[in-house]
Design an enzyme around this catalytic site. Sequence first.
Site, PDB file in Angstrom:
ATOM      1  N   HIS A 132       0.847  -1.177   0.000  1.00  0.00           N
ATOM      2  CA  HIS A 132       0.000   0.000   0.000  1.00  0.00           C
ATOM      3  C   HIS A 132       0.890   1.237   0.000  1.00  0.00           C
ATOM      4  CE1 HIS A 132      -3.650   2.193   0.228  1.00  0.00           C
ATOM      5  NE2 HIS A 132      -3.316   2.807   1.345  1.00  0.00           N
ATOM      6  N   HIS A 184      -2.898   9.136   0.942  1.00  0.00           N
ATOM      7  CA  HIS A 184      -2.907   7.916   0.131  1.00  0.00           C
ATOM      8  C   HIS A 184      -4.282   7.691  -0.463  1.00  0.00           C
ATOM      9  CE1 HIS A 184      -4.533   5.440   3.649  1.00  0.00           C
ATOM     10  NE2 HIS A 184      -4.152   6.553   4.225  1.00  0.00           N
ATOM     11  N   CYS A 202      -3.378   2.664  -5.536  1.00  0.00           N
ATOM     12  CA  CYS A 202      -2.676   3.530  -4.593  1.00  0.00           C
ATOM     13  C   CYS A 202      -1.257   3.835  -5.068  1.00  0.00           C
ATOM     14  CB  CYS A 202      -2.641   2.873  -3.212  1.00  0.00           C
ATOM     15  SG  CYS A 202      -1.885   1.231  -3.202  1.00  0.00           S
TER      16      CYS A 202
END
Length: 265
Positions: free
Chosen positions: A30, A42, A153
Amino acid sequence: MGLLTNKVERDEIKPGDHIYTYRVAFTYSHHGIYVGGSKVVHFKPETKLDSSMESSSDLDNSISSLQLSCPTFPDCGFQKPDSGVVLSCLDCFLRNGSLYCFEYGVSPTVFLAKVRGGTCTTAASDLPETVIHRAMHLLQNGFGNYDIFQNNCEDFALYCKTGLLIVDKQGVGRSGQASSVIGAPLAALLSSPLKLLMPSPVGVATVTAGMYCMSRYATDIGVRSDVIKVAVEDLAMNRGWAGHLLEAPEENEAEASNKQIAIRR
Ligand SMILES: [Zn+2]
């Protein structure tokens, strides 16, 4: 920083850095932009992804529950309605995971030597102020719909760092993450740039680890010719969110104008 890992300590990252952490026992990473003050911007799915990618709803549930009870920062978890762009504190972003720093401006040799996709790029990073400006702008204005292959992401962080967008909406996503997740043979079949590298029909069985490296290289934004530099204020228009057609591609300024951010060690 070694060849096989970009692991860093918290006091090593600087505002404007592209950081990431591994989730679900290293099956996916991530990514986010560290904007300073222990805050990370994010991009996460607004709705749950179906099945295979995430083992169930780990991402959504864990982030939500943590953010609801964030003990440190009242504004942790801030996001606009209908936007997948979130401001989190570093603790909530990492969730006890290790911290890694995404490398920019690596040489093609180093890029190909990296074991995992999605840990570095040959593209150069823009200045930290520019990177933070993009991240904060997108926090207020959104980044479109989350898509594990086209807009995830990692793509968000890559865009904040470089301002580069892929022109071809049908192509493989900018990030290495998609190829990591779906595996080499499928990535090769899905990758339109790679098809051009295979003039004759090639069976899936002959797609080797070498092809995997090649496909990663072919999709790295640092070497693609179909990328354009887009100001964050024009992003919605260029991505077609506002229904406008793409403007004529401008010269790729990534290499010429940007001072590369030195990565520690
Ligand atoms: Zn928090």
